[in-house]
Enzyme design. Structure first.
Site, short mmCIF file in Angstrom:
data_model
loop_
_atom_site.label_atom_id
_atom_site.label_comp_id
_atom_site.label_asym_id
_atom_site.label_seq_id
_atom_site.Cartn_x
_atom_site.Cartn_y
_atom_site.Cartn_z
N GLY A 68 88.43 -17.32 -17.28
CA GLY A 68 89.82 -17.36 -16.98
C GLY A 68 90.29 -16.01 -16.33
N GLU A 69 90.06 -14.97 -17.03
CA GLU A 69 90.32 -13.83 -16.04
C GLU A 69 89.71 -13.67 -14.96
OE1 GLU A 69 89.30 -14.17 -19.37
OE2 GLU A 69 91.02 -13.49 -20.81
#
Length: 196
Positions: free
Chosen positions: A64-65
């Site tokens: 996600g990051e």
């Protein structure tokens, strides 16, 4: 003084959890992958990159990051052509995606927040800037940067409803650390207020 007790607790957790971790490493490949890097062995491509150009270190924990900072990496490349942007991740899936998106020669596993591992990376990379995605606040990493006067920025910062009570409970630990951040770009006004 707080950092001393934090490191004591980390060491105790490491010793107490070592049988479980050793068993997991012996039986599962994903626990062995990147172990040397996590313990402070800086990969050769990172050492070489640091010797050629000033570095900007961006840390994105997982998938996600990595997705969230993909555009930022490109923007930093364009804005600072004289610098090398390198990306660290914590998880295996984040590592795979980051290597695919940014190239294996600029991606590495983030060291565990142990004093010697963090020191090895800061000595080798000598980053001009550390950028953290979301809320990867590791006391030894932050303290090491602050001691060396390396600015630390946080992008896409957030503190979830679930994490907020813990941050409040450990306010004495976090206040002196977070007060030294150079820039924080929060996801929402609520996140900004909580960080303040």
């Amino acid at each position: 003084m707080i950092l001393f007790f934090y490191n004591l607790a980390m060491l105790a957790a490491l010793v107490a959890g070592s049988p479980w971790w050793l068993w997991r490493m012996a039986t599962t490949q994903k626990y062995r992958e990147g172990l040397a890097e996590r313990l402070g062995s800086v990969p050769a491509p990172m050492r070489q990159a640091a010797s050629e150009r000033p570095l900007i270190w961006l840390h994105a924990v997982s998938v996600g990051e990595v997705l969230a900072v993909s555009r930022l990496v490109g923007e930093l490349d364009r804005a600072f052509p004289g610098h090398r942007v390198v990306v660290s991740t914590t998880t295996r899936t984040g590592q795979a995606l980051a290597r695919e998106r940014f190239g294996a020669n600029r991606v590495f596993y983030c060291p565990l927040d142990l004093p010697w591992a963090v020191r090895a990376y800061l000595n080798a990379l000598q980053p001009r800037l550390l950028i953290l995605a979301e809320t990867e606040f590791w006391p030894n990493l932050l303290h090491g940067c602050f001691r060396r006067r390396i600015p630390v920025a946080v992008v896409n910062a957030r503190i979830s409803d679930r994490s907020w009570p813990r941050y409040q409970m450990l306010r004495r630990l976090w206040q002196p650390i977070l007060a030294q951040l150079s820039r924080v770009l929060a996801q929402t006004q609520t996140d900004a207020d909580r960080l303040v």
